[in-house]
Write an enzyme that holds these catalytic residues in place. Structure first.
Site, PDB file in Angstrom:
ATOM      1  N   LYS A 118     -22.517  -7.201  -3.679  1.00  0.00           N
ATOM      2  CA  LYS A 118     -22.973  -7.237  -5.078  1.00  0.00           C
ATOM      3  C   LYS A 118     -24.394  -6.745  -5.254  1.00  0.00           C
ATOM      4  O   LYS A 118     -24.741  -6.195  -6.292  1.00  0.00           O
ATOM      5  CB  LYS A 118     -22.818  -8.651  -5.656  1.00  0.00           C
ATOM      6  N   GLU A 125     -14.170  -5.085  -6.181  1.00  0.00           N
ATOM      7  CA  GLU A 125     -13.585  -6.313  -6.751  1.00  0.00           C
ATOM      8  C   GLU A 125     -14.262  -7.583  -6.232  1.00  0.00           C
ATOM      9  O   GLU A 125     -14.534  -8.518  -6.985  1.00  0.00           O
ATOM     10  CB  GLU A 125     -12.086  -6.365  -6.417  1.00  0.00           C
ATOM     11  N   LYS A 148     -24.128 -10.487 -10.573  1.00  0.00           N
ATOM     12  CA  LYS A 148     -22.684 -10.451 -10.864  1.00  0.00           C
ATOM     13  C   LYS A 148     -22.423 -10.288 -12.362  1.00  0.00           C
ATOM     14  O   LYS A 148     -21.550  -9.504 -12.759  1.00  0.00           O
ATOM     15  CB  LYS A 148     -22.010 -11.715 -10.315  1.00  0.00           C
ATOM     16  N   GLY A 170     -15.823 -13.719  -6.018  1.00  0.00           N
ATOM     17  CA  GLY A 170     -15.112 -13.877  -4.735  1.00  0.00           C
ATOM     18  C   GLY A 170     -13.678 -13.410  -4.829  1.00  0.00           C
ATOM     19  O   GLY A 170     -13.403 -12.236  -5.072  1.00  0.00           O
ATOM     20  N   ARG A 215     -23.474  -6.452  17.151  1.00  0.00           N
ATOM     21  CA  ARG A 215     -23.207  -7.464  18.174  1.00  0.00           C
ATOM     22  C   ARG A 215     -21.949  -7.134  18.982  1.00  0.00           C
ATOM     23  O   ARG A 215     -21.120  -6.332  18.544  1.00  0.00           O
ATOM     24  CB  ARG A 215     -23.018  -8.833  17.513  1.00  0.00           C
ATOM     25  N   ALA A 257       0.839  -1.207   0.000  1.00  0.00           N
ATOM     26  CA  ALA A 257       0.000   0.000   0.000  1.00  0.00           C
ATOM     27  C   ALA A 257       0.870   1.252   0.000  1.00  0.00           C
ATOM     28  O   ALA A 257       0.400   2.348  -0.309  1.00  0.00           O
ATOM     29  CB  ALA A 257      -0.908  -0.003   1.220  1.00  0.00           C
ATOM     30  N   ASP A 278     -28.173 -14.123  -7.519  1.00  0.00           N
ATOM     31  CA  ASP A 278     -26.814 -13.674  -7.193  1.00  0.00           C
ATOM     32  C   ASP A 278     -25.905 -13.657  -8.435  1.00  0.00           C
ATOM     33  O   ASP A 278     -25.332 -12.613  -8.762  1.00  0.00           O
ATOM     34  CB  ASP A 278     -26.254 -14.584  -6.071  1.00  0.00           C
TER      35      ASP A 278
HETATM   36  N1  HSE Z   1     -23.351 -16.773  -2.125  1.00  0.00           N
HETATM   37  C1  HSE Z   1     -22.308 -16.344  -2.971  1.00  0.00           C
HETATM   38  C2  HSE Z   1     -21.774 -17.552  -3.738  1.00  0.00           C
HETATM   39  C3  HSE Z   1     -21.218 -15.722  -2.133  1.00  0.00           C
HETATM   40  O1  HSE Z   1     -22.111 -18.683  -3.360  1.00  0.00           O
HETATM   41  O2  HSE Z   1     -21.062 -17.384  -4.710  1.00  0.00           O
HETATM   42  C4  HSE Z   1     -20.152 -15.022  -2.927  1.00  0.00           C
HETATM   43  O3  HSE Z   1     -20.659 -13.953  -3.658  1.00  0.00           O
END
Ligand code: HSE
Length: 406
Positions: A100, A124, A201, A129, A44, A31, A197
């Site tokens: 996302k 990113e 993406k 992931g 929590r 960095a 999901d």
């Molecule tokens: N639920 C998502 C997956 C987590 O299984 O890819 C990562 O974005």
């Protein structure tokens, strides 16, 4: 020294804290300055955990602290993440996120607020992931006109499909529980299983590749809920693998973006991608094909991508980084109706004559090799467009299942 705050100490937030602690020396070196976590926000308490010394329950502590220059938003969901992110950017704080949902819904607006305030909004970890795909698209593949991007972009569903293939008979529920225990799955598993999901993406990646916003709600989305052990047996017998593919491509008919399960043949680069691994297969007009692969979910792999953004934010202190997703207008998506493919179709044995009449298959698959599926037969259709297939399926009546060949 640059001070940071982490919003959310869940699967990803605790991973980010760990990566920053474990790789402290090399992170600081890369960095170009020391990065210190001054706050971790969570509702929590974590008695006995080292995070206690920096834990706060009040976002106002972070927003009102001018020393905090980098905020990691890993809360997930739209609210309050949207409000917190906006306020941080307006206060001149860089934001790095794995969220996302938020990027797909409000990414362009948040990037424009970041631009107005001379800071960066990095995301990113929102796609693939731990795979460095967004930085690859924004920084490394900038000489290319990318016309197609195909990915396995959901670790949970890839894990489920792999387990169903490798351990025939294992129940869907059991595998999903395992994915949840491993920290892969979304809080609402429907986002994984029904493919919302990966739709988000691929919409994010398509927005970067094609420059304008792809609305994830326009993406044709079909999940894996309907895939059964029998479908898997057919795919294995044929020598194929069922993969949930997300694809965005520029075609003669326009830009198409969709997510659906496909039968993938062994020569395809995404065929061997198993378990929680994700992969992105990119085609550029100069580069040709390139494949990026790595862990698509889980605490540390996702945190690795978030921390890479934190390092980038520290390197870009006071400077703006390039992002391909920059135009305000929404990109018009062409329907998938005209896409031509072959289909694997399973039907009742008694409907064989009708199937011959409606679909004109070359022949029927030998059900003996697929096991004791005595009451049914299966066939592969000639190449048909989506709308032709739908019309034939309607005329035919009861199809047990149909899966597209990629
Ligand atoms: N639920 C998502 C997956 C987590 O299984 O890819 C990562 O974005």
């Amino acid at each position: 020294m640059i001070k940071a705050a982490i919003l959310g100490f869940g699967t990803v937030g605790s991973g980010v804290y760990n990566v920053l602690k474990s790789n402290n020396r090399l992170v600081n070196e890369r960095a170009g300055q020391e990065i210190e976590v001054k706050y971790v926000l969570d509702l929590r308490d974590f008695p006995g955990d080292p995070v206690e010394s920096v834990l706060t329950h009040d976002f106002e502590d972070i927003i009102n602290d001018p020393e905090v220059k980098i905020v990691v938003e890993v809360m997930g969901g739209i609210n309050p993440a949207f409000d917190f992110t906006k306020r941080c950017l307006e206060e001149g704080k860089n934001v790095c996120t794995s969220n996302k949902e938020l990027v797909a819904e409000h990414g362009l607006e948040l990037m424009s607020i970041a631009r107005e305030n001379d800071v960066n909004y990095f995301f990113e970890a929102s796609c693939g992931g731990g795979i460095p795909i967004i930085r690859a698209l924004n920084d490394c593949l900038t000489a290319d006109d990318i016309d197609r991007i195909t990915g396995i972009l959901n670790g949970t569903t890839n894990f489920i499909l792999t387990e169903m293939t490798e351990k025939p008979g294992v129940s869907f529920g059991k595998v999903l529980k395992q994915a949840q225990a491993n920290g892969y799955a979304e809080r609402d598993p429907s986002a994984d299983v029904d493919a919302f999901d990966p739709a988000r993406k691929i919409a994010i990646l398509a927005s970067i590749v094609f420059g304008s916003s792809v609305d994830y709600k326009d993406v044709y989305t079909e999940g894996i809920r309907q895939i059964t052990a029998e479908d898997i047996r057919y795919s294995t017998t044929l020598g194929y693998a069922i993969k949930l593919l997300a694809e965005a491509s520029r075609t003669e008919d326009g830009i198409r973006v969709y997510v659906a399960p496909f039968l993938v043949d062994p020569s395809h680069p995404l065929y061997p991608i198993n378990g929680v691994m994700n992969a992105v297969y990119v085609h550029g007009n100069m580069l040709g094909d390139a494949v990026f692969t790595g862990a698509g979910a889980g605490s540390l792999p996702t945190a690795s991508a978030v921390v890479a953004d934190v390092i980038d934010a520290a390197r870009h202190d006071g400077k703006r980084a390039y992002c391909g997703w920059k135009h305000d207008e929404k990109l018009a998506i062409t329907s998938i109706d005209g896409v031509r493919r072959k289909y694997l179709v399973r039907i009742s044995t008694e409907d064989e004559a009708k199937a011959n009449k409606v679909f004109s298959p070359d022949g029927f698959l030998d059900t003996i090799s697929v096991g004791e599926l005595e009451d049914e037969i299966a066939f592969i259709t000639p190449e048909l467009s989506e709308s032709e297939f739908e019309a034939k399926a309607k005329e035919f009546g009861k199809v047990i299942s149909r899966i597209r060949f990629y």
